[in-house]
Design a protein around this motif. Structure first.
Motif, short mmCIF file in Angstrom:
data_model
loop_
_atom_site.label_atom_id
_atom_site.label_comp_id
_atom_site.label_asym_id
_atom_site.label_seq_id
_atom_site.Cartn_x
_atom_site.Cartn_y
_atom_site.Cartn_z
N MET A 55 0.97 -1.03 0.05
CA MET A 55 -0.14 -0.08 -0.25
C MET A 55 0.84 1.22 0.03
O MET A 55 1.52 1.27 0.85
CB MET A 55 -1.01 0.10 1.17
N ARG A 56 0.66 2.21 -1.01
CA ARG A 56 1.21 3.20 -0.91
C ARG A 56 0.68 4.55 -0.26
O ARG A 56 -0.55 4.92 -0.67
CB ARG A 56 1.66 3.80 -2.49
N TYR A 57 1.17 5.39 0.50
CA TYR A 57 0.73 6.26 1.22
C TYR A 57 1.74 7.57 0.98
O TYR A 57 2.85 7.52 0.89
CB TYR A 57 0.86 6.10 2.72
N ALA A 116 9.94 7.99 -2.23
CA ALA A 116 10.16 9.33 -2.69
C ALA A 116 10.02 10.54 -1.56
O ALA A 116 9.23 10.20 -0.88
CB ALA A 116 9.17 10.10 -4.05
N ALA A 117 10.92 11.45 -1.58
CA ALA A 117 10.50 12.46 -0.66
C ALA A 117 11.11 14.10 -1.14
O ALA A 117 12.23 13.94 -1.71
CB ALA A 117 11.57 12.24 0.59
N GLU A 118 10.10 15.07 -1.08
CA GLU A 118 10.86 16.12 -1.77
C GLU A 118 10.11 17.29 -1.21
O GLU A 118 8.91 17.41 -0.62
CB GLU A 118 10.22 16.34 -3.10
N GLY A 119 10.56 18.58 -1.15
CA GLY A 119 10.24 19.76 -0.50
C GLY A 119 9.66 20.54 -1.85
O GLY A 119 10.14 20.52 -2.89
N LEU A 120 8.68 21.41 -1.35
CA LEU A 120 8.18 22.40 -2.52
C LEU A 120 8.62 23.88 -2.33
O LEU A 120 8.74 24.17 -1.20
CB LEU A 120 6.76 22.27 -2.79
N LEU A 143 6.54 9.81 0.16
CA LEU A 143 5.83 8.68 -0.47
C LEU A 143 6.39 7.48 -0.07
O LEU A 143 7.74 7.24 -0.21
CB LEU A 143 5.87 8.94 -2.02
N ILE A 144 5.51 6.63 0.74
CA ILE A 144 6.12 5.20 1.22
C ILE A 144 5.29 4.21 0.86
O ILE A 144 4.06 4.37 0.36
CB ILE A 144 6.22 5.56 2.76
N ASP A 145 5.89 3.08 0.95
CA ASP A 145 5.20 1.88 0.61
C ASP A 145 5.32 0.72 1.72
O ASP A 145 6.33 0.63 2.19
CB ASP A 145 5.97 1.14 -0.77
N VAL A 146 4.07 0.77 2.20
CA VAL A 146 3.99 -0.25 3.83
C VAL A 146 3.00 -1.26 3.33
O VAL A 146 2.15 -1.33 2.55
CB VAL A 146 3.54 0.76 4.89
N GLU A 147 2.88 -2.15 4.41
CA GLU A 147 1.58 -3.08 4.43
C GLU A 147 0.63 -2.90 5.05
O GLU A 147 -0.22 -3.65 4.63
CB GLU A 147 2.53 -4.30 5.39
N SER A 148 0.39 -1.70 5.69
CA SER A 148 -1.02 -1.45 6.22
C SER A 148 -1.15 0.01 6.83
O SER A 148 -0.10 0.66 6.77
CB SER A 148 -1.12 -2.31 7.69
N GLU A 195 1.92 20.60 10.49
CA GLU A 195 0.59 19.36 10.33
C GLU A 195 1.05 18.67 8.95
O GLU A 195 1.64 19.09 8.07
CB GLU A 195 -0.70 20.21 9.86
N ILE A 196 0.92 17.08 9.26
CA ILE A 196 1.29 16.11 8.36
C ILE A 196 -0.11 15.53 7.82
O ILE A 196 -0.88 15.01 8.83
CB ILE A 196 2.32 15.24 8.81
N GLU A 197 -0.56 15.48 6.71
CA GLU A 197 -1.68 14.77 6.22
C GLU A 197 -1.36 13.38 5.62
O GLU A 197 -0.37 13.25 4.81
CB GLU A 197 -2.44 15.47 5.39
N LEU A 198 -1.83 12.21 5.94
CA LEU A 198 -1.64 10.87 5.53
C LEU A 198 -2.64 10.50 4.72
O LEU A 198 -3.71 10.40 4.89
CB LEU A 198 -1.30 9.98 6.79
N ARG A 199 -2.05 10.21 3.63
CA ARG A 199 -3.24 9.84 2.48
C ARG A 199 -2.96 8.45 1.41
O ARG A 199 -1.77 8.27 1.14
CB ARG A 199 -3.53 10.94 1.42
N LEU A 200 -3.91 7.62 1.37
CA LEU A 200 -3.72 6.37 0.77
C LEU A 200 -3.68 6.72 -0.59
O LEU A 200 -4.67 7.60 -1.39
CB LEU A 200 -4.85 5.39 0.91
N LEU A 201 -2.83 6.38 -1.67
CA LEU A 201 -2.77 6.55 -3.05
C LEU A 201 -3.80 5.51 -3.54
O LEU A 201 -3.96 4.47 -3.25
CB LEU A 201 -1.56 6.35 -3.72
N CYS A 202 -4.31 6.05 -4.64
CA CYS A 202 -5.22 4.75 -5.46
C CYS A 202 -4.51 3.81 -6.17
O CYS A 202 -3.37 4.12 -6.57
CB CYS A 202 -5.98 5.78 -6.84
N GLU A 203 -4.92 2.72 -5.97
CA GLU A 203 -4.08 1.70 -6.58
C GLU A 203 -4.94 0.95 -7.72
O GLU A 203 -4.51 -0.21 -8.05
CB GLU A 203 -4.08 0.79 -5.46
N GLU A 204 -5.87 1.60 -8.24
CA GLU A 204 -6.53 1.22 -9.24
C GLU A 204 -5.91 0.53 -10.50
O GLU A 204 -5.10 1.19 -11.09
CB GLU A 204 -7.73 1.96 -9.78
N VAL A 205 -6.01 -0.45 -11.00
CA VAL A 205 -5.31 -1.02 -12.31
C VAL A 205 -5.24 0.18 -13.34
O VAL A 205 -4.32 0.20 -14.09
CB VAL A 205 -5.83 -2.38 -12.43
#
Length: 144
Positions: free
Chosen positions: A1-3, A42-46, A83-88, A109-119
């Motif tokens: 799962m990517r967050y 990935a990790a980036e500042g804007l 951007l991270i790839d984790v199990e849960s 403040e950090i917002e945590l969001r699940l990326l869409c994994e749609e095929v």
């Protein structure tokens, strides 16, 4: 799962205030821990929104409007992301809680969001290009 861990902007990040050397060192250590665990994609500042553009589409169609920054409310803006790839979701939360407070003022403040994994999204040419780029970045981090 990517967050995605989304670092919200502040009045300081929008003013271009450079993070302290201590915060930079803490963020580097956090990113190194993620990379060592094989979780970092990935990790980036804007740059502040003053250097950005916003493209808006009207409800009734028509041509898009291009608006130059800066934009008003820093809390609605993004200063950076990881951007991270984790199990849960629980693992994503654990990593997010380890991220140093990204704010100069202490009110980060950090917002945590699940990326869409749609095929269908992953099979698009844009999705494939992004995935390839992220795999290259991950490979470079693993070689360090």
């Amino acid at each position: 799962m990517r967050y995605m861990l989304i670092v919200k902007a502040t009045k300081y990040s929008e003013a271009g205030v450079r993070p302290s050397d201590e915060l930079i060192a803490s963020m580097s250590a956090f990113n190194e821990a993620l990379a060592s665990a094989g979780k970092l994609l990935a990790a980036e500042g804007l740059q502040p929104s003053a250097s950005g553009l916003r493209i808006s589409y009207a409800e009734n169609g028509g041509l898009p409007q291009v608006l130059a920054g800066p934009f008003e409310d820093p809390r609605e803006l993004i200063a950076g992301f990881t951007l991270i790839d984790v199990e849960s979701e629980e693992e994503a939360i654990r990593w997010a809680l380890r991220m140093p407070n990204p704010s100069v003022s202490g009110e980060g403040e950090i917002e945590l969001r699940l990326l869409c994994e749609e095929v269908s999204l992953l099979n698009s040419s844009t999705g494939l290009a992004l995935e390839t780029d992220l795999r290259d970045q991950l490979g470079m981090l693993k070689r360090r």
